[in-house]
Design a protein around this motif. Structure first.
Motif, PDB file in Angstrom:
ATOM      1  N   SER A  69      27.076  39.926  85.474  1.00  0.00           N
ATOM      2  CA  SER A  69      28.198  39.250  84.811  1.00  0.00           C
ATOM      3  C   SER A  69      29.515  39.928  85.135  1.00  0.00           C
ATOM      4  N   GLU A  70      29.532  41.251  85.102  1.00  0.00           N
ATOM      5  CA  GLU A  70      30.765  41.983  85.398  1.00  0.00           C
ATOM      6  C   GLU A  70      31.212  41.749  86.844  1.00  0.00           C
ATOM      7  N   VAL A  71      30.267  41.669  87.767  1.00  0.00           N
ATOM      8  CA  VAL A  71      30.614  41.371  89.165  1.00  0.00           C
ATOM      9  C   VAL A  71      31.224  39.975  89.244  1.00  0.00           C
ATOM     10  N   ILE A  72      30.627  39.026  88.553  1.00  0.00           N
ATOM     11  CA  ILE A  72      31.154  37.651  88.561  1.00  0.00           C
ATOM     12  C   ILE A  72      32.536  37.622  87.920  1.00  0.00           C
ATOM     13  N   PHE A  73      32.723  38.326  86.795  1.00  0.00           N
ATOM     14  CA  PHE A  73      34.029  38.334  86.134  1.00  0.00           C
ATOM     15  C   PHE A  73      35.103  38.921  87.038  1.00  0.00           C
ATOM     16  N   ASP A  74      34.738  39.884  87.863  1.00  0.00           N
ATOM     17  CA  ASP A  74      35.701  40.441  88.818  1.00  0.00           C
ATOM     18  C   ASP A  74      36.202  39.383  89.795  1.00  0.00           C
ATOM     19  N   THR A  75      35.361  38.401  90.129  1.00  0.00           N
ATOM     20  CA  THR A  75      35.794  37.356  91.060  1.00  0.00           C
ATOM     21  C   THR A  75      36.886  36.479  90.462  1.00  0.00           C
ATOM     22  N   PHE A  76      36.978  36.437  89.132  1.00  0.00           N
ATOM     23  CA  PHE A  76      38.030  35.641  88.503  1.00  0.00           C
ATOM     24  C   PHE A  76      39.416  36.222  88.774  1.00  0.00           C
ATOM     25  N   LEU A  77      39.466  37.467  89.199  1.00  0.00           N
ATOM     26  CA  LEU A  77      40.743  38.107  89.512  1.00  0.00           C
ATOM     27  C   LEU A  77      41.195  37.822  90.944  1.00  0.00           C
ATOM     28  N   TRP A  78      40.296  37.266  91.758  1.00  0.00           N
ATOM     29  CA  TRP A  78      40.645  36.949  93.143  1.00  0.00           C
ATOM     30  C   TRP A  78      41.715  35.863  93.176  1.00  0.00           C
ATOM     31  N   HIS A  79      42.617  35.959  94.123  1.00  0.00           N
ATOM     32  CA  HIS A  79      43.626  34.922  94.288  1.00  0.00           C
ATOM     33  C   HIS A  79      43.116  33.798  95.172  1.00  0.00           C
ATOM     34  N   MET A  83      20.695  32.741  84.044  1.00  0.00           N
ATOM     35  CA  MET A  83      21.989  32.887  83.384  1.00  0.00           C
ATOM     36  C   MET A  83      22.689  31.538  83.391  1.00  0.00           C
ATOM     37  N   ASP A  84      23.395  31.222  82.332  1.00  0.00           N
ATOM     38  CA  ASP A  84      24.095  29.956  82.226  1.00  0.00           C
ATOM     39  C   ASP A  84      25.471  30.045  82.878  1.00  0.00           C
ATOM     40  N   VAL A  85      25.712  29.202  83.869  1.00  0.00           N
ATOM     41  CA  VAL A  85      26.972  29.229  84.624  1.00  0.00           C
ATOM     42  C   VAL A  85      28.160  28.899  83.725  1.00  0.00           C
ATOM     43  N   GLN A  86      28.021  27.884  82.858  1.00  0.00           N
ATOM     44  CA  GLN A  86      29.137  27.519  81.989  1.00  0.00           C
ATOM     45  C   GLN A  86      29.532  28.684  81.088  1.00  0.00           C
ATOM     46  N   ASN A  87      28.543  29.399  80.592  1.00  0.00           N
ATOM     47  CA  ASN A  87      28.825  30.551  79.741  1.00  0.00           C
ATOM     48  C   ASN A  87      29.609  31.613  80.509  1.00  0.00           C
ATOM     49  N   LEU A  88      29.214  31.865  81.747  1.00  0.00           N
ATOM     50  CA  LEU A  88      29.920  32.836  82.576  1.00  0.00           C
ATOM     51  C   LEU A  88      31.362  32.398  82.819  1.00  0.00           C
ATOM     52  N   ILE A  89      31.559  31.121  83.081  1.00  0.00           N
ATOM     53  CA  ILE A  89      32.905  30.621  83.347  1.00  0.00           C
ATOM     54  C   ILE A  89      33.780  30.748  82.107  1.00  0.00           C
ATOM     55  N   VAL A  90      33.240  30.350  80.945  1.00  0.00           N
ATOM     56  CA  VAL A  90      34.028  30.460  79.705  1.00  0.00           C
ATOM     57  C   VAL A  90      34.457  31.908  79.479  1.00  0.00           C
ATOM     58  N   GLU A  91      33.527  32.847  79.621  1.00  0.00           N
ATOM     59  CA  GLU A  91      33.874  34.255  79.394  1.00  0.00           C
ATOM     60  C   GLU A  91      34.846  34.761  80.461  1.00  0.00           C
ATOM     61  N   GLY A  92      34.644  34.359  81.708  1.00  0.00           N
ATOM     62  CA  GLY A  92      35.557  34.774  82.772  1.00  0.00           C
ATOM     63  C   GLY A  92      36.971  34.276  82.526  1.00  0.00           C
ATOM     64  N   VAL A  93      37.110  33.028  82.087  1.00  0.00           N
ATOM     65  CA  VAL A  93      38.435  32.472  81.803  1.00  0.00           C
ATOM     66  C   VAL A  93      39.033  33.149  80.574  1.00  0.00           C
ATOM     67  N   ALA A 139      47.265  17.807  88.625  1.00  0.00           N
ATOM     68  CA  ALA A 139      46.338  18.906  88.917  1.00  0.00           C
ATOM     69  C   ALA A 139      46.476  19.956  87.828  1.00  0.00           C
ATOM     70  N   GLU A 140      45.351  20.474  87.371  1.00  0.00           N
ATOM     71  CA  GLU A 140      45.368  21.485  86.319  1.00  0.00           C
ATOM     72  C   GLU A 140      45.465  22.864  86.950  1.00  0.00           C
ATOM     73  N   ALA A 141      46.350  23.690  86.404  1.00  0.00           N
ATOM     74  CA  ALA A 141      46.421  25.080  86.876  1.00  0.00           C
ATOM     75  C   ALA A 141      45.260  25.833  86.279  1.00  0.00           C
ATOM     76  N   GLY A 142      44.558  26.578  87.054  1.00  0.00           N
ATOM     77  CA  GLY A 142      43.468  27.362  86.493  1.00  0.00           C
ATOM     78  C   GLY A 142      42.374  27.619  87.493  1.00  0.00           C
ATOM     79  N   VAL A 143      41.220  27.888  86.967  1.00  0.00           N
ATOM     80  CA  VAL A 143      40.064  28.239  87.768  1.00  0.00           C
ATOM     81  C   VAL A 143      39.388  26.958  88.241  1.00  0.00           C
ATOM     82  N   THR A 144      39.089  26.887  89.503  1.00  0.00           N
ATOM     83  CA  THR A 144      38.370  25.751  90.048  1.00  0.00           C
ATOM     84  C   THR A 144      37.059  26.262  90.615  1.00  0.00           C
TER      85      THR A 144
END
Length: 190
Positions: free
Chosen positions: A39-49, A70-80, A179-184
Motif C-alpha cells: 500500500s505504501e508503495v502504491i501511495f508513493d505513486t500518487f506523488l508522481w507527476h 486488496m481492493d483497488v478502490q480502497n487504495l485509491i480513496v486512501e491515496g487521494v 475535465a476533472e483535475a485529479g487522479v486518473t
C-alpha cells in the motif's frame, strides 16, 4: 539493540519466508505487513507527476510472486486522501450544477471500501438527482471539505458527474463535461 540478519537473508532468501521459518511471524501477520508495505508503495505513486503502467488481467503471476487480495478502490480513496488539497478540489468543480450519481453499488462500497464517517455522509446524499451544489448545501459544513470528499469518491470511480437531463431525457455524454483535475486511473487489459 543489535539486530543480526539470519544467514538465509544474507544468502538472498526472502525475509518474510525466513521470518515464517524461524516462527517470528505467523502467515496472517506476514500478510498484514505485506499489505501495508505494498500500500505504501502504491501511495508513493500518487506523488508522481506523470507515469504509465499496464495492468494485465487474467495473466497468471509468476510462481515466485506474492499475491494478496486488496481492493483497488480502497487504495485509491486512501491515496487521494493523502494528496488532499482544498484548493485543488475546489478548482476541480468549476460547474457545481453537475448532477452526482453513484457508479458503484452501495452494498459493494459498504463491504469493500473503508470510508470515513464524513465520506459516508456525502455518499448517502448521492442519488443521481442532486447537484454538487445541493450536496454541499445539505452537508452544511465546510464547502471545501465536501468538495474534497466528492473528489475522492470520483477518483475512486465510486461516483461520477453528469449534466442535468436534456429535454429528450438523455444526459450529456462525458466528453461534453469539463475535465476533472485529479487522479486518473486508466486500466488497460492485456
Amino acid at each position: 539493540v543489535a539486530f543480526h540478519l539470519p544467514r538465509q537473508v544474507l544468502a538472498g532468501a526472502r525475509i518474510g519466508q525466513v521470518l515464517l521459518q524461524e516462527k517470528v511471524l505467523r502467515e496472517e501477520e506476514l500478510a498484514v505487513l505485506l499489505k501495508v508495505q505494498i500500500s505504501e508503495v502504491i501511495f508513493d505513486t500518487f506523488l508522481w507527476h506523470d507515469g504509465e503502467f499496464t495492468f494485465y488481467d487474467r495473466v497468471p503471476a509468476p510462481a515466485t510472486a506474492v499475491t494478496l487480495d486488496m481492493d483497488v478502490q480502497n487504495l485509491i480513496v486512501e491515496g487521494v486522501r493523502r494528496l488532499d488539497d482544498p484548493a485543488r478540489a475546489v478548482a476541480a468543480f468549476k460547474d457545481r450544477n453537475l448532477v452526482v450519481e453513484s457508479v458503484a453499488n452501495p452494498q459493494r462500497v459498504r463491504q469493500s471500501v473503508t470510508l470515513l464517517p464524513e465520506e459516508w455522509q456525502v455518499f448517502f446524499l448521492v442519488d443521481g438527482r442532486r447537484t454538487i451544489d445541493e450536496i454541499v448545501r445539505l452537508v452544511g459544513s465546510d464547502d471545501a471539505q465536501t468538495l474534497q470528499i466528492l473528489h475522492r469518491l470520483a477518483s475512486a470511480k465510486i461516483i461520477e458527474f453528469t449534466t442535468a437531463a436534456r429535454p429528450d431525457g438523455a444526459k450529456a455524454p462525458a466528453s461534453e463535461l469539463p475535465a476533472e483535475a485529479g487522479v486518473t486511473v486508466k486500466w488497460e487489459e492485456g
